[in-house]
Design an enzyme around this catalytic site. Sequence first.
Site, PDB file in Angstrom:
ATOM      1  N   GLY A  18       0.842  -1.205   0.000  1.00 22.25           N
ATOM      2  CA  GLY A  18       0.000   0.000   0.000  1.00 22.25           C
ATOM      3  C   GLY A  18       0.870   1.244   0.000  1.00 22.25           C
ATOM      4  N   HIS A 141     -14.785  10.974   8.855  1.00 23.70           N
ATOM      5  CA  HIS A 141     -13.543  10.746   8.097  1.00 23.70           C
ATOM      6  C   HIS A 141     -13.539  11.558   6.800  1.00 23.70           C
ATOM      7  CE1 HIS A 141     -13.081   7.198  10.711  1.00 23.70           C
ATOM      8  NE2 HIS A 141     -11.804   7.279  10.412  1.00 23.70           N
ATOM      9  N   LYS A 145     -12.608   8.146   2.060  1.00 27.47           N
ATOM     10  CA  LYS A 145     -12.586   6.869   2.789  1.00 27.47           C
ATOM     11  C   LYS A 145     -13.616   5.927   2.186  1.00 27.47           C
ATOM     12  CE  LYS A 145     -12.585   4.728   7.338  1.00 27.47           C
ATOM     13  NZ  LYS A 145     -11.443   3.873   7.052  1.00 27.47           N
ATOM     14  N   THR A 152     -12.931   1.216  12.761  1.00 26.54           N
ATOM     15  CA  THR A 152     -12.807   1.563  14.185  1.00 26.54           C
ATOM     16  C   THR A 152     -14.174   1.619  14.848  1.00 26.54           C
ATOM     17  OG1 THR A 152     -10.856   2.853  13.674  1.00 26.54           O
ATOM     18  CG2 THR A 152     -11.920   3.316  15.769  1.00 26.54           C
TER      19      THR A 152
END
Length: 232
Positions: A18, A141, A145, A152
């Site tokens: 990544g 976020h 995203k 989470t």
Amino acid sequence: MRKQKQSVSVKIKVGLSGSSGRMGGAVKELIGKRNSGFVLVEQAPPLKAFDGWNKQRVEGVIDFSSPELFKMALRWSLENKKPFVSGTTALGVSHKKLLALASHKIPVFYEENMSWGIWQIKRWINNVSEQPCDILLEDIHHKNKKDKPSGTALKLQKHFPSFARKKLKIKSIRKGREFGTHRIYFKSSEEVVLVEHRALSRLLFAEGALRALKWLVKKPPGLYSFEDLYMK
Ligand SMILES: NC(=O)c1ccc[n+]([C@@H]2O[C@H](COP(=O)([O-])OP(=O)(O)OC[C@H]3O[C@@H](n4cnc5c(N)ncnc54)[C@H](OP(=O)(O)O)[C@@H]3O)[C@@H](O)[C@H]2O)c1
């Protein structure tokens, strides 16, 4: 003749999955700092990059990617017997099974959130006592995203006692450049309790992953998380 001082490198050699992403960039930034204790030796993507990764050079793998690249990185780590740290979210049941299977042969560390603060909050909500109040979990976020709710938020949900889990509502907001904010409200007509965690930089998560790898390279095969790193 004067003896030449030998400099022995004790840096942990990292393969990064990544590497072209936002988190990959944060991991590279930290590794690149003087005295980081790590050196980057291999990177992916592309997917086929793993075919060329040098088994002799890599001492541990860090993965912040997507379920597809995660699978390739885990497979490489398993085939080459290397410790594997991943923070990739949106993993399905089959991916989690792969992690568990791999952990019989190699040390594996997985956390949906690599920050110390979120781990502290998990411990606190584990012990919340029964109370007539509404519980709201907000996950905020950046707009790029991909998963919603965040990994989470889902993990925090699991840490609530069952009475609280039943009434918990999750609200996901995607906007701007937010690195990650999680808020938990406990609301009754008499009081409001607010627990908030705000990530101020992606370096926070990168630091957690590097800390995990440093710890993991000395561990026998197993499936680990911050619970093991901080508590045992
Ligand atoms: N655990 C934690 O604390 C934590 C914190 C933050 C983020 N995360 C998670 O970490 C992951 C990465 O986040 P990010 O913000 O860095 O995402 P990102 O910027 O989209 O980067 C994803 C990386 O994976 C690569 N990739 C994805 N799918 C691929 C495929 N099929 N083939 C080849 N390469 C592929 C991308 O390559 P390209 O550049 O070629 O697309 C890029 O390098 C996400 O799951 C995110 O939720 C976890």
